[in-house]
Design an enzyme around this catalytic site. Structure first.
Site, PDB file in Angstrom:
ATOM      1  CG  ASP A  34      -0.247   0.036   2.535  1.00  0.00           C
ATOM      2  OD1 ASP A  34       1.013   0.013   2.542  1.00  0.00           O
ATOM      3  OD2 ASP A  34      -0.931   0.093   3.568  1.00  0.00           O
ATOM      4  N   GLY A  35       2.174   1.117  -0.047  1.00  0.00           N
ATOM      5  CA  GLY A  35       3.059   2.265  -0.122  1.00  0.00           C
ATOM      6  C   GLY A  35       3.653   2.711   1.202  1.00  0.00           C
ATOM      7  NE  ARG A  92      16.092  25.064  -0.669  1.00  0.00           N
ATOM      8  CZ  ARG A  92      16.271  24.627  -1.908  1.00  0.00           C
ATOM      9  NH1 ARG A  92      16.760  25.444  -2.832  1.00  0.00           N
ATOM     10  NH2 ARG A  92      15.963  23.384  -2.217  1.00  0.00           N
ATOM     11  CD  GLN A  93       7.878  28.254   3.325  1.00  0.00           C
ATOM     12  OE1 GLN A  93       8.204  28.161   2.153  1.00  0.00           O
ATOM     13  NE2 GLN A  93       7.080  29.204   3.764  1.00  0.00           N
ATOM     14  CG  HIS A 126      18.298  28.029   3.870  1.00  0.00           C
ATOM     15  ND1 HIS A 126      18.977  28.454   2.755  1.00  0.00           N
ATOM     16  CD2 HIS A 126      17.360  28.983   4.127  1.00  0.00           C
ATOM     17  CE1 HIS A 126      18.479  29.603   2.339  1.00  0.00           C
ATOM     18  NE2 HIS A 126      17.508  29.944   3.152  1.00  0.00           N
ATOM     19  CG  ASP A 165      24.367  35.329  -1.903  1.00  0.00           C
ATOM     20  OD1 ASP A 165      24.824  35.145  -0.749  1.00  0.00           O
ATOM     21  OD2 ASP A 165      23.621  34.518  -2.473  1.00  0.00           O
ATOM     22  CE  LYS A 188      22.256  37.310  -8.996  1.00  0.00           C
ATOM     23  NZ  LYS A 188      20.968  36.567  -8.916  1.00  0.00           N
ATOM     24  NE  ARG A 190      16.876  43.781 -12.852  1.00  0.00           N
ATOM     25  CZ  ARG A 190      16.673  42.568 -13.353  1.00  0.00           C
ATOM     26  NH1 ARG A 190      16.531  42.411 -14.668  1.00  0.00           N
ATOM     27  NH2 ARG A 190      16.619  41.524 -12.561  1.00  0.00           N
ATOM     28  CG  ASP A 215      25.859  29.153  -2.855  1.00  0.00           C
ATOM     29  OD1 ASP A 215      25.740  29.491  -1.665  1.00  0.00           O
ATOM     30  OD2 ASP A 215      25.034  29.474  -3.731  1.00  0.00           O
TER      31      ASP A 215
END
Length: 294
Positions: A34-35, A92-93, A126, A165, A188, A190, A215
């Site tokens: 059934d998993g 990361r959340q 993180h 960064d 960065k 722009r 990183d």
């Protein structure tokens, strides 16, 4: 001491057992029709048990199996269960970006403690502050920067180390200290007319030098690809890339190699074609740091 290896240990448990002179115990695992998952620790445990278990894909299955392993270890007689997680998924959340969202890292961490973990070692999570925020058990986060830096020592020569960064500058600084080199981070900008994004070191001149960009995670590879292309345009001799967790989704390797990266290397926290360095030594350092607490 016992070291428990699961299907999400990726060989790290065996390396740690050897370094610690501990007995390696392999968990028995299967999936029901059934998993649902099944996990059993087939030996009697005592004293301190270390469970080495990463949370790479499929992350949900990995997390459930870790909770089962913690409970099983306690049931098998372990007095203390120390958990080492080479890669912490859902980290990361770490806040509610939108109303109604969960803070998933809090769920992951609090669940470990509820399951019975007595101490935790994470590798390059993180946001390390998440550990302080959500855990009451002893914990430490370690960085495998020394191992990654040493891997590129000969190839890099008298080069420079760059963070993608400002937030990752501490990682570049540590690698640079290991190698005795200069370091910087990338900014960065722009173009207001064309909208084109450019990236360049804040201060260091990379012309004619080998560059190591370091990183924590390579996911899609977009950031690294842009950085590599920019460094080569600025005259860098070669661009090397190092990361702790090589998630490598959506053709990430093709993307970064297409932009001229000479070589990419990662740890074994997640299985990947560029996993060339082990986190075992870093975890060992973490265990030493929390030894008194456990």
């Amino acid at each position: 001491m016992f070291v428990v290896a699961t299907s999400f240990s990726n060989g790290i448990a065996a390396k740690l057992a050897e370094k610690l002179g501990a007995r390696l115990v392999r968990a028995e695992e299967k999936t029901f029709p059934d998993g649902e998952s099944y996990l059993r620790i087939p030996e009697k445990l005592e004293g301190t048990t270390l469970i080495v278990h990463s949370l790479y894909a499929p992350q949900d299955v990995a997390y459930m199996k870790l909770l089962m392993a913690i409970d099983a270890a306690k049931g098998a007689g372990a007095d203390r269960v120390v958990v080492a997680i080479p890669y912490v998924a859902y980290a990361r959340q770490d806040k509610r970006f939108l109303e109604g969202e969960p803070i998933t890292v809090s769920i992951v961490l609090r669940g470990l403690e509820t399951a019975g973990a007595d101490a935790l070692v994470t590798v390059d999570i993180h946001q390390p502050r998440s550990l302080d925020e959500w855990l009451s058990i002893p914990h430490v986060n370690v960085l495998p920067v020394k191992e990654l830096a040493d891997y590129f020592r000969v190839k890099l020569g008298q080069g420079v180390v760059l963070a993608p960064d400002k937030g990752a500058l501490h990682r570049a600084e540590e690698a640079a200290k290991v190698l005795g080199l200069s370091y910087d981070y990338l900014e960065k900008t722009r173009d207001r007319v064309t909208g084109e994004v450019a990236i360049s070191p804040k201060e260091i001149d990379v012309s004619g030098k080998n560059v190591l960009i370091i990183d924590d995670i390579i996911s899609t590879g977009g950031t690294i690809a842009l950085a590599a292309r920019s460094m080569l345009k600025m005259g860098a001799a070669n661009v090397y890339v190092a990361c702790t967790h090589a998630l490598l989704v959506k053709g990430a390797l093709d993307r970064i190699y297409h932009e001229g990266v000479k070589e990419a290397a990662a740890t074994d926290s997640v299985p990947s074609p560029i996993s060339k360095v082990s986190v075992a030594e870093a975890i060992l350092r973490g265990l030493q740091q929390i030894k008194e607490a456990i």
